[in-house]
Design a protein around this motif. Sequence first.
Motif, PDB file in Angstrom:
ATOM      1  N   SER A  61       0.836  -1.198   0.000  1.00 32.75           N
ATOM      2  CA  SER A  61       0.000   0.000   0.000  1.00 32.75           C
ATOM      3  C   SER A  61       0.871   1.248   0.000  1.00 32.75           C
ATOM      4  O   SER A  61       0.577   2.216  -0.708  1.00 32.75           O
ATOM      5  CB  SER A  61      -0.918  -0.003   1.221  1.00 32.75           C
ATOM      6  OG  SER A  61      -1.677   1.174   1.273  1.00 32.75           O
ATOM      7  N   TRP A  89      -3.260   6.896   5.953  1.00 32.90           N
ATOM      8  CA  TRP A  89      -4.182   6.224   6.874  1.00 32.90           C
ATOM      9  C   TRP A  89      -4.619   4.875   6.322  1.00 32.90           C
ATOM     10  O   TRP A  89      -4.876   3.952   7.098  1.00 32.90           O
ATOM     11  CB  TRP A  89      -5.360   7.106   7.234  1.00 32.90           C
ATOM     12  CG  TRP A  89      -6.401   7.316   6.181  1.00 32.90           C
ATOM     13  CD1 TRP A  89      -6.473   8.335   5.284  1.00 32.90           C
ATOM     14  CD2 TRP A  89      -7.521   6.473   5.920  1.00 32.90           C
ATOM     15  NE1 TRP A  89      -7.562   8.175   4.481  1.00 32.90           N
ATOM     16  CE2 TRP A  89      -8.236   7.048   4.853  1.00 32.90           C
ATOM     17  CE3 TRP A  89      -7.997   5.289   6.477  1.00 32.90           C
ATOM     18  CZ2 TRP A  89      -9.388   6.484   4.327  1.00 32.90           C
ATOM     19  CZ3 TRP A  89      -9.153   4.724   5.953  1.00 32.90           C
ATOM     20  CH2 TRP A  89      -9.833   5.317   4.899  1.00 32.90           C
ATOM     21  N   VAL A  90      -4.692   4.726   5.000  1.00 35.72           N
ATOM     22  CA  VAL A  90      -5.030   3.433   4.402  1.00 35.72           C
ATOM     23  C   VAL A  90      -3.920   2.433   4.697  1.00 35.72           C
ATOM     24  O   VAL A  90      -4.176   1.291   5.097  1.00 35.72           O
ATOM     25  CB  VAL A  90      -5.275   3.575   2.889  1.00 35.72           C
ATOM     26  CG1 VAL A  90      -5.394   2.218   2.226  1.00 35.72           C
ATOM     27  CG2 VAL A  90      -6.506   4.411   2.619  1.00 35.72           C
ATOM     28  N   THR A  91      -2.687   2.855   4.508  1.00 36.32           N
ATOM     29  CA  THR A  91      -1.547   1.980   4.767  1.00 36.32           C
ATOM     30  C   THR A  91      -1.502   1.550   6.231  1.00 36.32           C
ATOM     31  O   THR A  91      -1.290   0.370   6.532  1.00 36.32           O
ATOM     32  CB  THR A  91      -0.242   2.709   4.384  1.00 36.32           C
ATOM     33  OG1 THR A  91      -0.314   3.085   3.001  1.00 36.32           O
ATOM     34  CG2 THR A  91       0.965   1.837   4.615  1.00 36.32           C
ATOM     35  N   GLU A 110     -11.826   2.716   0.784  1.00 34.26           N
ATOM     36  CA  GLU A 110     -11.279   3.995   0.327  1.00 34.26           C
ATOM     37  C   GLU A 110     -10.514   3.828  -0.976  1.00 34.26           C
ATOM     38  O   GLU A 110     -10.640   4.644  -1.890  1.00 34.26           O
ATOM     39  CB  GLU A 110     -10.376   4.593   1.407  1.00 34.26           C
ATOM     40  CG  GLU A 110      -9.609   5.819   0.983  1.00 34.26           C
ATOM     41  CD  GLU A 110     -10.490   7.038   0.713  1.00 34.26           C
ATOM     42  OE1 GLU A 110      -9.968   8.011   0.147  1.00 34.26           O
ATOM     43  OE2 GLU A 110     -11.686   7.014   1.056  1.00 34.26           O
ATOM     44  N   CYS A 155      -4.072   1.484   8.414  1.00 33.14           N
ATOM     45  CA  CYS A 155      -5.236   0.651   8.743  1.00 33.14           C
ATOM     46  C   CYS A 155      -5.106  -0.760   8.187  1.00 33.14           C
ATOM     47  O   CYS A 155      -5.554  -1.717   8.815  1.00 33.14           O
ATOM     48  CB  CYS A 155      -6.515   1.300   8.231  1.00 33.14           C
ATOM     49  SG  CYS A 155      -7.006   2.737   9.193  1.00 33.14           S
ATOM     50  N   ASN A 186      -0.838   4.861  -1.664  1.00 32.67           N
ATOM     51  CA  ASN A 186      -2.163   5.085  -1.091  1.00 32.67           C
ATOM     52  C   ASN A 186      -2.026   6.106   0.025  1.00 32.67           C
ATOM     53  O   ASN A 186      -0.926   6.417   0.486  1.00 32.67           O
ATOM     54  CB  ASN A 186      -2.742   3.781  -0.535  1.00 32.67           C
ATOM     55  CG  ASN A 186      -3.135   2.824  -1.627  1.00 32.67           C
ATOM     56  OD1 ASN A 186      -3.444   3.219  -2.744  1.00 32.67           O
ATOM     57  ND2 ASN A 186      -3.124   1.541  -1.299  1.00 32.67           N
ATOM     58  N   GLY A 240     -10.070   0.890   4.811  1.00 35.09           N
ATOM     59  CA  GLY A 240      -8.971   1.213   3.905  1.00 35.09           C
ATOM     60  C   GLY A 240      -9.197   0.645   2.513  1.00 35.09           C
ATOM     61  O   GLY A 240      -8.949   1.313   1.510  1.00 35.09           O
TER      62      GLY A 240
END
Length: 131
Positions: free
Chosen positions: A70, A78-80, A120, A82, A75, A117
């Motif tokens: 990620s 916060w995606v990484t 998103e 999560c 990305n 994540g």
Amino acid sequence: MTPFAAGRRWTATIAWILLVLASLVLIGYGIWHAGWHIWLPRSDEQEQVWIGSRYILAGSALSIAAAIWSGARENRPWVTICVGLPGVLVGWAMMDDPYDLKRHLAAVVSFPLALAGVAEVIRVRRRRQRE
């Protein structure tokens, strides 16, 4: 962006999503297989916990690999974070005490965040495809 490049981009996104989902499935199966015990279980149940712990470790490794991927895919941060949380939290809880309820609580907290994540990333990819 050419249709071929867009298709390759979606293929990579789908592979990443499958990696995240595979990590959650392995961790969830390991937690279900291992169960939880208030006291030290009997020897036959200890073997089941040991097998479940191996599934949790495999799922944790996949979760951390998905977080690394990620970050490489650029990305949102916060995606990484999560996506890596299930591997870190559940893996740590399992290593801390393989018979405790902490890994269940860590899964309850981290699984929805990992799925958020993934949602998103899907939302962002669809928006880019429309533009």
